[in-house]
Scaffold this active site. Structure first.
Site, short mmCIF file in Angstrom:
data_model
loop_
_atom_site.label_atom_id
_atom_site.label_comp_id
_atom_site.label_asym_id
_atom_site.label_seq_id
_atom_site.Cartn_x
_atom_site.Cartn_y
_atom_site.Cartn_z
CB ALA A 86 27.79 -101.73 -52.32
CB ALA A 87 28.50 -95.72 -52.99
CB ALA A 88 25.01 -96.88 -57.01
N PRO A 89 22.49 -96.24 -54.96
CG PRO A 89 20.22 -95.66 -54.82
CD PRO A 89 21.19 -96.79 -54.51
N GLY A 90 23.19 -93.97 -53.49
CA GLY A 90 23.71 -92.87 -52.68
C GLY A 90 23.04 -92.63 -51.35
CE LYS A 119 22.81 -99.15 -46.59
NZ LYS A 119 21.72 -99.10 -47.60
CD GLU A 152 27.60 -99.41 -57.43
OE1 GLU A 152 27.58 -100.54 -57.97
OE2 GLU A 152 27.19 -99.20 -56.27
CG ASP A 192 23.70 -102.24 -48.19
OD1 ASP A 192 23.24 -103.05 -47.37
OD2 ASP A 192 22.99 -101.68 -49.04
CB CYS A 230 17.84 -105.56 -47.73
SG CYS A 230 18.22 -105.93 -49.45
#
Length: 480
Positions: free
Chosen positions: A118-122, A124, A142, A187, A240
């Protein structure tokens, strides 16, 4: 600004925090903590401190991370050093999952293949590109294609050559590349309880029903993510949120349903998670905003046992890895001519060609067929009639010393302001491509013709006064 916490949310936390609950509630009324990470390839801590003129407090769990002091101007996203990719704005607690994944890979050595699901916005992804090193590879996935633009902009600024991107459901990736990655980072989407003091919208959308709905979704995603991990590899699950249902219960259920997995201790410097049944979920980490300078986070480190996979499965994965590699096309010759004239050291760079577009191939295969990837490597540019047009990502990768011609303007130089606003700039010299830099690192391209620099900074990255307030907010919010 203080936002009232839902009564039911506070009551649920009483069972978890006990006597610490008043401290937590008091912390929830304080301003949220802001932070940034420096780009280790581009700048040292001392250099960044001098450039920003802001005292930076180190983040204990991330050697490149810093907290910003209260009252720091909110316009750091407009700073020339941000345009040059010298730092990434990121909340300190959100830095922890990538660092914990790196701990799990410590014995793997160079060349690790990892995937950020779940890469966006970048936030991690950019850190992972440093942690795996130039011989490793990061797949940044993403699912929401609408968020790929933000991810790609941040990757362009960061300037890493060891990352590829895609936009696929996790179940599809598990089918295409089972047991292919040394490290997997999930994430997971969650109720965002840890962001309450930063994001009032998360408070308004919170409910116990939302917690249970998130937990069901997370269970499905975690099961699919586990299929991507190679024997002996690691899976980091993070949220989170504070809800036990979304955190420790998810980990306990996963190891119960998937023999051959163990929970490794990742609590160094953090509070322990809550134990659930017989599962050692107290080896998971909780980041509490009343205990440290950061927002709320949960992280678990899981390891798959090292039992070798069946030979047929391994062979099939290798066939998929090598399948459908694009053949060289005329764009390759156009790229080589550009590289010879502009950045000679990259002439022999291994490349992937897609029609008129050219990408640099990472040193380590991604584990996925190239045609599954949105970006199969660092974008180098595209062949146009009679010329090669370099990509914005290539500018972010380069520094002034690596190109034949560059302009490194200081922030108070009128030519800098003219460039970032999209203007053409008088400049004497032979026709050709010029790398425009800040602090020695590429920000964008210009093409000189007739002693005039034609501006090739993308429209979305130009300073536009009539849209500045919205642009500033988008650029300067701390990102996950």
């Amino acid at each position: 600004m203080t936002h009232r916490l839902p009564d039911e949310f506070v009551a649920r936390l009483r069972d978890v925090l006990g006597d610490e609950l008043p401290d937590f509630v008091a912390a929830a009324s304080q301003p949220h903590v802001r932070g940034l990470r420096r780009n280790a390839r581009k700048v040292s801590a001392d250099q960044l401190d001098a450039v920003l003129g802001v005292p930076l407090e180190p983040v204990p769990w991330c050697e490149t991370g810093f907290r910003l002091p209260g009252g720091t101007p909110l316009r750091l996203g407009d700073h020339p050093a941000h345009r040059a990719g010298l730092f990434y704005l990121q909340e300190p607690s959100a830095m922890s999952p990538a660092e914990i994944l790196a701990r799990g890979l410590a014995e793997r050595g160079p060349g690790a293949a990892v995937i950020d699901l779940a890469a966006a916005p970048g936030g991690k992804t950019t850190r992972l590109t440093e942690l795996v090193g130039p011989d490793g590879v990061v797949v940044a996935n993403e699912v929401e294609r609408s968020r790929l633009g933000a991810l790609h902009q941040n990757l362009d600024r960061w300037g890493a050559a060891n990352v590829v991107t895609c936009s696929r459901p996790i179940a599809d990736l598990a089918r295409l590349a089972p047991a292919s990655f040394d490290g997997v980072l999930l994430d997971a989407p969650c109720t965002g309880e840890g962001m309450f003091r930063r994001d009032p919208e998360a408070i308004r959308h919170w409910s116990v029903a939302a917690v249970h709905g998130s937990a069901r979704r997370q269970a499905r995603l975690l099961a699919e993510a586990g299929k991507l991990v190679a024997p002996g590899g690691v899976l980091v699950y993070s949220t989170c949120t504070f809800a036990v249902e979304e955190n420790e219960e998810r980990i306990a259920a996963f190891v119960a349903d998937h023999p051959g997995w163990t929970i490794e201790d990742c609590t160094q410097g953090f509070a322990r998670g809550r134990r659930v049944g017989d599962a050692p979920t107290d080896r998971t980490a909780r980041l509490w905003p009343h205990r440290l300078a950061g927002e709320g986070h949960f992280v678990a480190l899981l390891r798959r046992d090292a039992t070798p996979e069946p030979a047929a499965e391994a062979a099939g994965r290798e066939r998929r890895r090598r399948a459908r590699q694009p053949k060289p096309e005329p764009a390759a010759a156009s790229w080589r001519a550009f590289a010879k004239a502009t950045v000679p050291e990259l002439v022999d760079l291994p490349i992937v060609v897609r029609g008129d577009r050219v990408f640099a191939r990472p040193a380590t295969p991604s584990g996925l067929p190239d045609d599954v990837l949105t970006r199969p490597g660092l974008p180098l540019g595209r062949a146009r009639p009679g010329r090669f047009e370099p990509a914005q990502a290539l500018a972010g990768y380069l520094d002034a010393d690596r190109v034949v011609e560059a302009r490194d303007w200081t922030p108070d130089d009128p030519r800098w302001h003219a460039y970032v606003s999209g203007a053409e700039i008088p400049d004497t010299g032979p026709d050709g491509w010029v790398l425009v830099c800040a602090y020695g690192w590429g920000v964008g391209w210009a093409r000189r013709r007739g002693n005039q620099l034609k501006n090739f900074l993308p429209q979305a990255l130009r300073s536009q006064p009539d849209r500045a307030p919205k642009a500033r907010r988008a650029a300067t919010l701390d990102e996950r």
